[in-house]
Enzyme design. Structure first.
Site, PDB file in Angstrom:
ATOM      1  N   LYS A 270      24.471  49.128  29.279  1.00  0.00           N
ATOM      2  CA  LYS A 270      24.564  48.195  30.405  1.00  0.00           C
ATOM      3  C   LYS A 270      23.907  48.860  31.612  1.00  0.00           C
ATOM      4  O   LYS A 270      24.319  49.936  32.035  1.00  0.00           O
ATOM      5  CB  LYS A 270      26.022  47.865  30.721  1.00  0.00           C
ATOM      6  CG  LYS A 270      26.216  47.089  32.043  1.00  0.00           C
ATOM      7  CD  LYS A 270      27.674  46.715  32.299  1.00  0.00           C
ATOM      8  CE  LYS A 270      27.849  46.062  33.673  1.00  0.00           C
ATOM      9  NZ  LYS A 270      29.252  45.708  33.969  1.00  0.00           N
ATOM     10  N   ASP A 275      26.208  45.959  41.130  1.00  0.00           N
ATOM     11  CA  ASP A 275      27.039  44.805  40.778  1.00  0.00           C
ATOM     12  C   ASP A 275      27.827  44.327  41.991  1.00  0.00           C
ATOM     13  O   ASP A 275      28.886  44.861  42.302  1.00  0.00           O
ATOM     14  CB  ASP A 275      27.996  45.172  39.631  1.00  0.00           C
ATOM     15  CG  ASP A 275      28.851  43.975  39.193  1.00  0.00           C
ATOM     16  OD1 ASP A 275      28.538  42.833  39.620  1.00  0.00           O
ATOM     17  OD2 ASP A 275      29.812  44.189  38.438  1.00  0.00           O
ATOM     18  N   LYS A 282      32.416  40.195  44.741  1.00  0.00           N
ATOM     19  CA  LYS A 282      33.540  41.128  44.771  1.00  0.00           C
ATOM     20  C   LYS A 282      34.023  41.269  46.217  1.00  0.00           C
ATOM     21  O   LYS A 282      33.206  41.294  47.132  1.00  0.00           O
ATOM     22  CB  LYS A 282      33.094  42.513  44.274  1.00  0.00           C
ATOM     23  CG  LYS A 282      32.900  42.625  42.777  1.00  0.00           C
ATOM     24  CD  LYS A 282      32.509  44.046  42.392  1.00  0.00           C
ATOM     25  CE  LYS A 282      32.132  44.146  40.925  1.00  0.00           C
ATOM     26  NZ  LYS A 282      33.242  43.882  40.010  1.00  0.00           N
ATOM     27  N   ASP A 293      27.125  50.932  38.033  1.00  0.00           N
ATOM     28  CA  ASP A 293      27.237  49.957  36.948  1.00  0.00           C
ATOM     29  C   ASP A 293      26.072  50.030  35.944  1.00  0.00           C
ATOM     30  O   ASP A 293      25.993  49.229  35.020  1.00  0.00           O
ATOM     31  CB  ASP A 293      27.353  48.546  37.540  1.00  0.00           C
ATOM     32  CG  ASP A 293      28.284  47.653  36.735  1.00  0.00           C
ATOM     33  OD1 ASP A 293      29.068  48.178  35.926  1.00  0.00           O
ATOM     34  OD2 ASP A 293      28.208  46.413  36.908  1.00  0.00           O
ATOM     35  N   ASP A 352      30.782  37.583  37.930  1.00  0.00           N
ATOM     36  CA  ASP A 352      31.094  39.007  37.954  1.00  0.00           C
ATOM     37  C   ASP A 352      31.301  39.564  36.536  1.00  0.00           C
ATOM     38  O   ASP A 352      31.390  40.764  36.349  1.00  0.00           O
ATOM     39  CB  ASP A 352      32.335  39.257  38.816  1.00  0.00           C
ATOM     40  CG  ASP A 352      32.450  40.708  39.275  1.00  0.00           C
ATOM     41  OD1 ASP A 352      31.474  41.456  39.089  1.00  0.00           O
ATOM     42  OD2 ASP A 352      33.513  41.067  39.811  1.00  0.00           O
ATOM     43  N   GLU A 354      29.143  39.936  34.303  1.00  0.00           N
ATOM     44  CA  GLU A 354      27.704  39.911  34.039  1.00  0.00           C
ATOM     45  C   GLU A 354      27.274  40.908  32.969  1.00  0.00           C
ATOM     46  O   GLU A 354      26.273  40.699  32.296  1.00  0.00           O
ATOM     47  CB  GLU A 354      26.932  40.170  35.344  1.00  0.00           C
ATOM     48  CG  GLU A 354      26.746  41.651  35.723  1.00  0.00           C
ATOM     49  CD  GLU A 354      28.048  42.394  36.001  1.00  0.00           C
ATOM     50  OE1 GLU A 354      29.063  41.733  36.291  1.00  0.00           O
ATOM     51  OE2 GLU A 354      28.068  43.638  35.902  1.00  0.00           O
ATOM     52  N   ARG A 356      28.485  41.712  30.079  1.00  0.00           N
ATOM     53  CA  ARG A 356      28.481  41.186  28.706  1.00  0.00           C
ATOM     54  C   ARG A 356      27.288  40.254  28.483  1.00  0.00           C
ATOM     55  O   ARG A 356      26.824  40.110  27.345  1.00  0.00           O
ATOM     56  CB  ARG A 356      29.815  40.471  28.427  1.00  0.00           C
ATOM     57  CG  ARG A 356      30.107  39.295  29.301  1.00  0.00           C
ATOM     58  CD  ARG A 356      31.581  38.901  29.294  1.00  0.00           C
ATOM     59  NE  ARG A 356      32.408  39.840  30.071  1.00  0.00           N
ATOM     60  CZ  ARG A 356      33.727  39.762  30.184  1.00  0.00           C
ATOM     61  NH1 ARG A 356      34.395  38.800  29.575  1.00  0.00           N
ATOM     62  NH2 ARG A 356      34.389  40.633  30.912  1.00  0.00           N
TER      63      ARG A 356
END
Ligand code: BES
Ligand code: MN
Ligand code: ZN
Length: 508
Positions: A270, A275, A282, A293, A352, A354, A356
């Protein structure tokens, strides 16, 4: 990075800023560990008592400084705690040595040279101490000290030189252990640099360019799909996540092939370079560290380059799913449906979630090559942090034996990890009235829900595991052992070990 050498010299004659020795916690007070005999002798065999007087107990990570005895060419002795004395008085474990060497190396930042006189029983100990020193001495100050004096900069620079006493420079196994530790630690420290680099500088394109340079240097094959290529090929997950950012997404495929290999591993990382949460923004307090991230992609990158540098007899393909998750007029919205690279449709309920989405596309791309196994690495869920804390990563898999093998490999290299289940009943929480699946399910067990989502994008019959490193990827607390503040390089050593085990035919 610190320059490391092995030496069979005696401690007294060594000219260094400090000599590092080990002290362990015994039943009746501190015990001087093997390796420190010369120092103990010079203290008339009373070193343990001296250390006790100074308050030392031998507890893990404890540091005690004392003047070197008369006749020594170094001025300082640093006793580092190794934790409880092993039952047989020898056999200090690799992780205890790694942590102790790391803690000592950290206090030596700014110094020119140190000698490490820790217990060296075998080549494994040489490798562990070397890793501890190289990883512990890490510092990230690229963005600091601009305009300050050279002296101030040198004070913080990693320890320049280290000599491992008891390491035999002519012993093939010792030399190999040192070379392995050096290659892996160098790449791991590079992964830390990537994680620590602020997101305005480390965009998906910048990350891809760094991978391109590394590929050239190490003879890896690389393929970089930019937003145009991703659009043409239908990578709806990566494109959807990246659509809100001015910095366009990339999918990087990095391949190391060994002529002697008959196994193929795929690592998928990933790589969200920042993020923000996207439209499902967030709140303040949750986005300050979100440059981390992309830690999964950094780990995959480091592991593939390490495999190449070590010349492992296994083919390893790394997939870096790179995008920035930002809110804007072009961003994906909660309620949008994305058509993924696999052809499945996903209703985005929360922008959020994201990670996956980008992983799903990369997992499907990795599956197309039909590797013997796929391992993805991701800072995927806050839920995994709630479950396992900030130092342990969760392992999920579609194969119990594979999950256990990864857990064992992680333990072997000193990375705390724990097996987590993929409970079937949580799948229906992601049923969508509109699309094939939603990107969110039940809140409870959120880390496992994410794992179940990913499983849907793994090719039929392919062995797969998912490492959720949300906890250990980024150290928000103080440095400990060989782990610095900030990016840690979590999962790199586990991935490298998996590649080694696969090459040796001990896995799958
Ligand atoms: N990158 C975060 C997970 C994360 C949180 C990593 C804290 C490191 C530290 C991930 O993209 C995320 O936001 N996950 C959500 C998922 C939820 C919306 C289903 C989460 O965990 O809250
Ligand atoms: Mn997120
Ligand atoms: Zn994320």
């Amino acid at each position: 990075m610190t320059a490391l050498t092995l030496s069979t010299s005696a401690a007294p004659g060594l000219r260094a800023d400090a000599i590092v020795i080990g002290v362990a916690k015994g039943a009746k007070g501190p015990v001087v560990a093997p390796g420190a005999e010369a120092v103990d002798t010079a203290y008339d065999g009373k070193l343990a008592g001296v250390l006790e007087t100074l308050g030392a107990s031998g507890a893990e990570g404890e540091l005690t400084k004392l003047p070197a005895p008369a006749g020594f060419k170094s001025a300082l002795v640093i006793a580092v705690g190794l934790g409880t004395v092993p039952d047989d008085g020898t056999g200090y474990g690799a992780e205890a040595l790694r942590r102790a060497a790391g803690a000592a190396a950290r206090t030596l930042n700014g110094a020119k040279k140190a000698a490490f006189a820790l217990p060296v029983e075998d080549a494994a100990a040489v490798g562990a101490i070397a890793e501890g020193v190289l990883l512990g001495a890490y510092s990230f100050d690229v963005y600091k000290d601009n305009g300050s004096t050279a002296k101030a900069k040198a004070d913080k620079a990693p320890l320049a030189e280290a000599t491992l006493l008891g390491g035999k420079p002519r012993d093939a196994a010792h030399k190999a252990a040192l070379a392995r530790a050096t290659a892996v630690s160098e790449e791991l420290n590079r992964a830390r640099d990537l994680i620590n680099t602020p997101p305005n500088d480390l965009t998906p394109a910048a990350f891809a360019a760094i991978a391109q340079r590394a590929a050239k240097e190490h003879g890896l094959k690389i393929q970089i799909l930019d937003d145009k290529a991703l659009t043409k090929d239908g990578y709806g997950g990566i494109l959807g996540v990246g659509s809100g950012s001015a910095a366009t997404p990339r999918l990087v495929k990095l391949s190391y092939t060994s002529p002697g290999a008959d196994k193929h591993l795929a690592f998928v990382g990933k790589g969200i370079t920042y993020d923000s949460g996207g439209i499902s923004l967030k709140p303040a307090g949750h986005n300050e560290t979100m440059k981390c991230d992309m830690s999964g992609a950094a780990a995959v990158f480091a592991a593939v380059v390490s495999a190449a540098r070590l010349g492992l007899e296994v083919n390893v393909t790394g997939w870096l799913a790179l995008a920035e998750n930002m809110p804007s007029g072009s961003a994906v919205r909660p309620g949008d449906v994305l058509r993924m690279y696999s052809g499945k449709t996903v209703e985005v309920l929360n922008t959020d979630a994201e990670g996956r989405l980008v992983l799903a596309d990369a997992l499907w791309a990795a599956s197309a090559e039909n590797p013997d196994a796929i391992v993805d690495v991701a800072t995927l869920t806050g839920a995994m942090m709630l479950a396992l804390g900030s130092r342990t990563f969760g392992i999920m898999a579609n194969d119990d034996a594979f999950r256990s093998a990864i857990h064992e490999a992680a333990e072997e290299v000193g990375e705390p990890a724990w097996p987590m289940p993929l409970p079937e009943h949580l799948r229906k929480g992601m049923d969508s009235p509109t699309a094939d699946i939603a990107n969110m399910g039940e809140r409870m067990g959120g880390g496992l829900v994410a794992g179940l989502f990913l499983r849907e994008f793994v090719g039929e019959g392919i062995t797969w595991a998912h490492l959720d490193i949300a906890g250990p990827a980024f150290n928000e607390g103080g440095a400990f052992g060989y782990t610095p503040k900030g990016g840690t390089g979590s999962a790199v050593r586990t991935l490298v070990r998996l590649a080694e085990l696969t090459a040796e035919g001990d896995l799958g």
